[in-house]
Write a protein that holds these residues in place. Structure first.
Motif, PDB file in Angstrom:
ATOM      1  N   ILE A   1       0.882  -1.183   0.000  1.00  0.00           N
ATOM      2  CA  ILE A   1       0.000   0.000   0.000  1.00  0.00           C
ATOM      3  C   ILE A   1       0.914   1.226   0.000  1.00  0.00           C
ATOM      4  O   ILE A   1       1.101   1.910   1.004  1.00  0.00           O
TER       5      ILE A   1
ATOM      6  N   HIS B   1      -8.739   2.307  -5.357  1.00  0.00           N
ATOM      7  CA  HIS B   1      -9.040   1.719  -4.052  1.00  0.00           C
ATOM      8  C   HIS B   1      -8.550   0.279  -4.074  1.00  0.00           C
ATOM      9  O   HIS B   1      -8.847  -0.465  -5.015  1.00  0.00           O
TER      10      HIS B   1
ATOM     11  N   HIS C   1      -6.393  -4.385   1.335  1.00  0.00           N
ATOM     12  CA  HIS C   1      -5.199  -5.010   1.896  1.00  0.00           C
ATOM     13  C   HIS C   1      -5.630  -6.329   2.512  1.00  0.00           C
ATOM     14  O   HIS C   1      -6.398  -6.365   3.486  1.00  0.00           O
TER      15      HIS C   1
ATOM     16  N   THR D   1      -5.095  -7.070   6.477  1.00  0.00           N
ATOM     17  CA  THR D   1      -5.886  -6.359   7.482  1.00  0.00           C
ATOM     18  C   THR D   1      -7.379  -6.361   7.158  1.00  0.00           C
ATOM     19  O   THR D   1      -8.196  -6.095   8.047  1.00  0.00           O
TER      20      THR D   1
ATOM     21  N   LYS E   1      -8.672  -4.138   5.385  1.00  0.00           N
ATOM     22  CA  LYS E   1      -9.036  -2.718   5.256  1.00  0.00           C
ATOM     23  C   LYS E   1      -8.845  -2.230   3.823  1.00  0.00           C
ATOM     24  O   LYS E   1      -8.011  -2.751   3.084  1.00  0.00           O
ATOM     25  N   TRP E   2      -9.625  -1.205   3.476  1.00  0.00           N
ATOM     26  CA  TRP E   2      -9.518  -0.585   2.156  1.00  0.00           C
ATOM     27  C   TRP E   2      -8.683   0.692   2.236  1.00  0.00           C
ATOM     28  O   TRP E   2      -8.756   1.437   3.215  1.00  0.00           O
ATOM     29  N   TYR E   3      -7.905   0.918   1.166  1.00  0.00           N
ATOM     30  CA  TYR E   3      -7.078   2.124   1.082  1.00  0.00           C
ATOM     31  C   TYR E   3      -7.272   2.794  -0.265  1.00  0.00           C
ATOM     32  O   TYR E   3      -7.478   2.122  -1.286  1.00  0.00           O
ATOM     33  N   GLU E   4      -7.218   4.124  -0.245  1.00  0.00           N
ATOM     34  CA  GLU E   4      -7.270   4.893  -1.492  1.00  0.00           C
ATOM     35  C   GLU E   4      -5.880   5.446  -1.775  1.00  0.00           C
ATOM     36  O   GLU E   4      -5.240   6.015  -0.882  1.00  0.00           O
TER      37      GLU E   4
ATOM     38  N   THR F   1      -4.495   6.965   1.806  1.00  0.00           N
ATOM     39  CA  THR F   1      -5.394   7.149   2.942  1.00  0.00           C
ATOM     40  C   THR F   1      -6.294   5.925   3.070  1.00  0.00           C
ATOM     41  O   THR F   1      -6.602   5.269   2.074  1.00  0.00           O
ATOM     42  N   ASP F   2      -6.716   5.631   4.304  1.00  0.00           N
ATOM     43  CA  ASP F   2      -7.689   4.546   4.450  1.00  0.00           C
ATOM     44  C   ASP F   2      -9.076   5.096   4.111  1.00  0.00           C
ATOM     45  O   ASP F   2      -9.339   6.294   4.210  1.00  0.00           O
TER      46      ASP F   2
END
Length: 502
Positions: free
Chosen positions: A160, A452, A455, A458, A460-463, A470-471
């Motif tokens: 990321i 987007h 990951h 985790t 979790k999504w990240y941009e 940023t998450d």
């Protein structure tokens, strides 16, 4: 114990390199003294890791030669050779910068004294220049979400990581970032041994694309980076060269056009053909049935049309075809406005535009001379399914963009109904979860791209947009003008535990 420093002769000497290089290749006099110097170089504390950047092309900053290039570890600049008349030697004398790294052999030298430095404290520098991954390390990448601290103090998640937008290459960055988060593709390129032995014809430059993509993967997933972002400079130079300048660093391009070319170019460079598979086809290739029916010319009379429709030429033909991605057509955007004179942005469910592949929906396709009515049905689903949502319509004068928002769930998209009856029996898992979503914002030819990504470690999504990471809440992803999506097939019915549903 005295360790002999006998070394192989370097692959290429600059013509300015003096006799010291050649003498050094011989075993003999003064070895004991050099051993002591090698292990006790007094200049190691002058190394400035904060200026070291190995993302750029390995060229001498003066001669622009790529032969025998050394990095000055004090100022970060590249110089050719290390003999008496070389640019590196001159730089060391002129600026009293003494520690240099050969970018090819990964050996350290002290100039102008010209002895090799052997010190374990320098291993972090060689790892940044050439990261390596063990099978055990690769196997654990998607099982943990540990944050790592770069040398500059910033924390980051490997994979990321922002990519530098050199001028107008964000269209390529988002595609590279999307593919770096497709585990089988990533794992293949993290291990250079997987493709090192592939033989290409003499003079073939396309394999450079494979090498540079592998290097970029290893930098993006490096847990010991000096900084929390990567410049794709060398990767993009290979793209410009191998695409014969169809894709540029300085001119905005189309992400779908680039992805199409890149997938096919990688497949070919890895030795893949229509019959021979590669990691590209193993990850992304599915198949479909195409039913095509020729239409009579619209200017003909009804009687003439009827006469043609009974001939063999105008009967429906069925063919099989492979695909690396599916193109989804958006409904035409309405032109009317609401009571506040604002243009209404329409919305459409994903399953509506997937109806193109249900085997019954017909669509007319026009060529220069003839018109055809076609319908499609899927026969095989790949492990990773790529959707391209057709937002742009090009004609001779300008490019139009359709701003329609596609409503889609993040997880549990079942595609069984789009398969033929035979395929519904043979395909066990037909449910997919989103792992990457490329977005285009702004005007057709001037807009910007962002991505987007999920990951896996985790959940979790990240941009990511250029260097900015940023998450993001998964609910926000569905509000964007999605352009390219990558979906991962669930391995079992319980495979959704790591993913966040909307």
């Amino acid at each position: 114990m005295i360790v002999s420093l006998k070394r192989e002769r370097e692959p290429e000497f600059d013509e300015d390199d003096d006799d010291e290089d050649r003498v050094e290749a011989k075993v003999g006099r003064g070895r004991s003294a050099e051993d002591r110097r090698s292990r006790h170089c007094p200049y190691l504390d002058t190394i400035n890791r904060s200026v070291l950047d190995f993302d750029f092309e390995k060229l001498c900053s003066i001669s622009l030669s790529h032969i025998n290039v050394y990095a000055c570890l004090i100022c970060g600049k590249y110089f050719q050779g290390r003999g008496l008349k070389s640019h590196a030697y001159t730089h060391s004398v002129q600026f009293t910068h003494h520690v240099f790294l050969n970018l090819h052999t990964l050996k350290f030298y002290c100039l102008p004294d010209n002895y090799e430095i052997i010190d374990s404290s320098l291993e972090d520098i060689t790892y940044v220049l050439k990261p390596t991954f063990t099978k055990q390390h690769i196997g654990g990448l998607d099982k943990q979400g540990k944050l790592y601290r770069a040398y500059d103090g910033t924390t980051y998640l490997p994979g990321i990581v922002g990519l530098n937008n050199i001028k107008a290459n964000d269209y390529a960055n988002v595609v590279l970032q999307a593919f770096s988060n497709v585990p089988p593709l990533r794992n293949y390129f993290l291990e250079e041994e997987n493709y090192r032995g592939i033989r290409r014809p003499p003079g073939d430059i396309m394999f450079l694309l494979v090498q540079r993509f592998g290097e970029l993967m290893r930098k993006l997933w490096n847990p010991r980076n000096f900084k929390a972002h990567v410049s794709p400079h060398e990767m993009l130079q290979a793209v410009v060269l191998c695409s014969k300048k169809n894709f540029q660093i300085t001119k905005q391009g189309d992400a779908v056009d680039f992805m199409t070319w890149f997938l096919n170019a990688l497949h070919g460079a890895l030795g893949g053909t229509k019959k021979k598979t590669s990691i590209i086809t193993k990850a992304f290739q599915g198949s479909m049935r195409i039913f095509s029916k020729k239409l009579p010319h619209p200017d003909l009379t009804p009687e003439e049309k009827e006469a043609l429709l009974v001939t063999d030429e105008y009967q429906e033909q069925m063919s099989e075809a492979n695909f690396l991605f599916l193109t989804l057509d958006l409904p035409t955007a309405p032109l009317y406005k609401d009571e506040k004179e604002q243009l209404i942005i329409p919305q459409v469910p994903l399953f509506n535009i997937l109806g193109k592949f249900n085997g019954s929906t017909e669509k007319e396709y026009k060529t220069y001379k003839e018109n055809f009515l076609k319908r499609f049905q899927l026969t095989k689903l790949p492990p990773y399914l790529v959707f391209c949502i057709k937002r742009f319509t090009k004609n001779n004068f300008f490019v139009e963009k359709n701003p329609t928002i596609v409503n889609f769930p993040i997880t549990n998209v079942d595609l069984r109904e789009y398969l033929t009856e035979e395929a519904q029996v043979t395909e066990k898992n037909t449910t997919y979860d989103l792992v990457a979503n490329v977005v285009h914002d702004g005007k057709p030819t001037e807009g910007a791209y962002r991505i987007h990504v999920l990951h896996h470690g985790t959940g979790k999504w990240y941009e990511m947009q250029d260097l900015q990471v940023t998450d993001i809440l998964p609910q926000m992803i569905t509000l964007s003008e999605a352009y390219i999506q990558i979906w991962k097939r669930q391995e079992s019915d319980t495979d959704t535990t790591n993913h966040t549903a909307v």
